[in-house]
Scaffold this motif. Structure first.
Motif, PDB file in Angstrom:
ATOM      1  N   PRO A 199       9.573  16.249   0.115  1.00 51.05           N
ATOM      2  CA  PRO A 199       8.795  17.308   0.779  1.00 51.05           C
ATOM      3  C   PRO A 199       9.529  17.992   1.931  1.00 51.05           C
ATOM      4  N   ASP A 200      10.549  17.314   2.498  1.00 48.86           N
ATOM      5  CA  ASP A 200      11.279  17.855   3.645  1.00 48.86           C
ATOM      6  C   ASP A 200      12.757  18.106   3.359  1.00 48.86           C
ATOM      7  N   THR A 201      13.163  18.062   2.071  1.00 52.03           N
ATOM      8  CA  THR A 201      14.584  18.099   1.747  1.00 52.03           C
ATOM      9  C   THR A 201      14.909  19.144   0.687  1.00 52.03           C
ATOM     10  N   LEU A 202      15.856  20.019   1.024  1.00 55.46           N
ATOM     11  CA  LEU A 202      16.366  21.010   0.077  1.00 55.46           C
ATOM     12  C   LEU A 202      17.685  20.525  -0.501  1.00 55.46           C
ATOM     13  N   VAL A 203      17.866  20.724  -1.803  1.00 56.84           N
ATOM     14  CA  VAL A 203      19.132  20.470  -2.466  1.00 56.84           C
ATOM     15  C   VAL A 203      19.665  21.828  -2.906  1.00 56.84           C
ATOM     16  N   LEU A 204      20.885  22.156  -2.491  1.00 55.36           N
ATOM     17  CA  LEU A 204      21.492  23.451  -2.787  1.00 55.36           C
ATOM     18  C   LEU A 204      22.701  23.264  -3.699  1.00 55.36           C
ATOM     19  N   TYR A 205      22.760  24.070  -4.745  1.00 57.37           N
ATOM     20  CA  TYR A 205      23.853  24.033  -5.710  1.00 57.37           C
ATOM     21  C   TYR A 205      24.432  25.434  -5.776  1.00 57.37           C
ATOM     22  N   PHE A 206      25.664  25.597  -5.261  1.00 61.66           N
ATOM     23  CA  PHE A 206      26.331  26.886  -5.181  1.00 61.66           C
ATOM     24  C   PHE A 206      27.308  27.043  -6.343  1.00 61.66           C
ATOM     25  N   ILE A 207      27.417  28.270  -6.870  1.00 64.05           N
ATOM     26  CA  ILE A 207      28.412  28.600  -7.882  1.00 64.05           C
ATOM     27  C   ILE A 207      29.122  29.865  -7.404  1.00 64.05           C
ATOM     28  N   TYR A 208      30.418  29.731  -7.084  1.00 62.25           N
ATOM     29  CA  TYR A 208      31.209  30.837  -6.556  1.00 62.25           C
ATOM     30  C   TYR A 208      32.114  31.385  -7.641  1.00 62.25           C
ATOM     31  N   ASP A 209      32.197  32.699  -7.746  1.00 63.56           N
ATOM     32  CA  ASP A 209      33.134  33.348  -8.656  1.00 63.56           C
ATOM     33  C   ASP A 209      34.349  33.733  -7.822  1.00 63.56           C
ATOM     34  N   ALA A 248       0.840  -1.202   0.000  1.00 62.82           N
ATOM     35  CA  ALA A 248       0.000   0.000   0.000  1.00 62.82           C
ATOM     36  C   ALA A 248       0.871   1.245   0.000  1.00 62.82           C
ATOM     37  N   GLN A 249       0.524   2.225  -0.822  1.00 65.32           N
ATOM     38  CA  GLN A 249       1.233   3.486  -0.877  1.00 65.32           C
ATOM     39  C   GLN A 249       0.219   4.611  -0.851  1.00 65.32           C
ATOM     40  N   ALA A 250       0.667   5.758  -0.377  1.00 64.72           N
ATOM     41  CA  ALA A 250      -0.211   6.920  -0.362  1.00 64.72           C
ATOM     42  C   ALA A 250      -0.564   7.290  -1.798  1.00 64.72           C
ATOM     43  N   ALA A 251      -1.800   7.708  -2.001  1.00 62.98           N
ATOM     44  CA  ALA A 251      -2.247   8.087  -3.336  1.00 62.98           C
ATOM     45  C   ALA A 251      -1.480   9.294  -3.848  1.00 62.98           C
ATOM     46  N   HIS A 252      -1.118  10.188  -2.958  1.00 62.05           N
ATOM     47  CA  HIS A 252      -0.383  11.393  -3.329  1.00 62.05           C
ATOM     48  C   HIS A 252       0.711  11.630  -2.296  1.00 62.05           C
ATOM     49  N   PRO A 253       1.889  12.067  -2.739  1.00 63.13           N
ATOM     50  CA  PRO A 253       2.931  12.389  -1.763  1.00 63.13           C
ATOM     51  C   PRO A 253       2.502  13.572  -0.895  1.00 63.13           C
ATOM     52  N   PRO A 254       3.079  13.696   0.293  1.00 72.32           N
ATOM     53  CA  PRO A 254       2.718  14.825   1.153  1.00 72.32           C
ATOM     54  C   PRO A 254       3.181  16.156   0.562  1.00 72.32           C
ATOM     55  N   ALA A 255       2.534  17.206   0.988  1.00 70.17           N
ATOM     56  CA  ALA A 255       2.904  18.558   0.538  1.00 70.17           C
ATOM     57  C   ALA A 255       4.270  18.927   1.122  1.00 70.17           C
ATOM     58  N   PRO A 256       5.032  19.767   0.411  1.00 70.78           N
ATOM     59  CA  PRO A 256       6.327  20.209   0.941  1.00 70.78           C
ATOM     60  C   PRO A 256       6.145  21.011   2.232  1.00 70.78           C
ATOM     61  N   LEU A 257       7.164  20.993   3.076  1.00 66.37           N
ATOM     62  CA  LEU A 257       7.138  21.814   4.288  1.00 66.37           C
ATOM     63  C   LEU A 257       7.068  23.281   3.873  1.00 66.37           C
ATOM     64  N   THR A 258       6.087  23.974   4.360  1.00 63.19           N
ATOM     65  CA  THR A 258       5.866  25.374   3.999  1.00 63.19           C
ATOM     66  C   THR A 258       7.092  26.229   4.285  1.00 63.19           C
ATOM     67  N   GLU A 259       7.761  25.951   5.405  1.00 63.16           N
ATOM     68  CA  GLU A 259       8.893  26.766   5.841  1.00 63.16           C
ATOM     69  C   GLU A 259      10.077  26.714   4.878  1.00 63.16           C
ATOM     70  N   ILE A 260      10.216  25.604   4.144  1.00 61.05           N
ATOM     71  CA  ILE A 260      11.376  25.479   3.253  1.00 61.05           C
ATOM     72  C   ILE A 260      11.005  25.530   1.777  1.00 61.05           C
ATOM     73  N   ALA A 261       9.762  25.263   1.435  1.00 61.51           N
ATOM     74  CA  ALA A 261       9.346  25.203   0.025  1.00 61.51           C
ATOM     75  C   ALA A 261       9.605  26.513  -0.702  1.00 61.51           C
ATOM     76  N   VAL A 262       9.493  27.630  -0.006  1.00 62.47           N
ATOM     77  CA  VAL A 262       9.693  28.951  -0.602  1.00 62.47           C
ATOM     78  C   VAL A 262      11.133  29.150  -1.082  1.00 62.47           C
ATOM     79  N   ALA A 263      12.063  28.309  -0.631  1.00 61.96           N
ATOM     80  CA  ALA A 263      13.469  28.458  -1.022  1.00 61.96           C
ATOM     81  C   ALA A 263      13.747  27.966  -2.440  1.00 61.96           C
ATOM     82  N   ALA A 264      12.858  27.173  -3.006  1.00 56.67           N
ATOM     83  CA  ALA A 264      13.098  26.627  -4.347  1.00 56.67           C
ATOM     84  C   ALA A 264      13.213  27.760  -5.361  1.00 56.67           C
TER      85      ALA A 264
END
Length: 180
Positions: free
Chosen positions: A72-82, A24-40
């Motif tokens: 939903p609870d994980t941010l991936v960050l990709y930095f580019i430094y000059d 059994a699996q959830a029909a839909h994945p959970p919504a992203p955490l509101t606190e971090i979703a805005v960072a995308a």
């Protein structure tokens, strides 16, 4: 005779397992955490850091940041430094937030075993965004981060505290949302 019986039994069990209903699996994945979703999205800004080779010497690098949600609870960050003419440096981090347990699992670089666990010692939400206070003990040093995420900016500052000494500034990222 018994070997033949057990081979037939094993084959029968394997065939029967293919007819079992899927897990059994959830029909839909959970919504992203509101606190971090805005960072995308894409960000531009700078990194200001205290040069380890010359403590007290502050260095500023223009920096771009791309953030995505991998879960939903994980941010991936990709930095580019000059880092000067013809010298571009890249950084990769992943931050998994467990707000119920008050933890952030933070992986830097591409080494899956290099994950650090930070305690969320405070979360402040207001109309300007969410500020996370993170800390972890590393031997005799307390490593602290203040991470503020809003729709228009991301600020992340690191300090280190050794024994009863005052906090030492290590670095500060300041980003604003990149204009299209």
């Amino acid at each position: 005779m018994y070997q033949s019986f057990f081979r037939h039994l094993a084959a029968l069990l394997l065939c029967g397992a293919s007819f079992l209903p899927p897990q059994a699996q959830a029909a839909h994945p959970p919504a992203p955490l509101t606190e971090i979703a805005v960072a995308a999205g894409s960000w531009q800004g700078k990194l200001l850091y205290n040069d380890y080779a010359s403590p007290g010497n502050m260095v500023t690098l223009p920096t771009r940041l791309h953030v995505a949600l991998s879960q939903p609870d994980t941010l991936v960050l990709y930095f580019i430094y000059d880092d000067g003419p013809g010298k571009i440096v890249y950084g990769y981090d992943q931050m998994q937030f467990d707000l119920k347990a008050g933890l952030v699992n933070w992986r830097s670089g591409d080494n899956a075993t290099d994950t650090q666990r930070y305690t969320i010692s405070g979360v402040q939400r207001n109309s300007a965004g969410t500020q996370f206070s993170l800390s972890r003990q590393a031997d005799s040093m307390l490593i602290q981060y203040q991470l503020t995420i809003s729709a228009s900016s991301i600020v992340m500052e690191k300090t280190e505290v050794v024994a009863a000494s005052p906090a030492v500034f290590r670095h500060r990222y300041e980003f604003s949302r990149q204009k299209p």
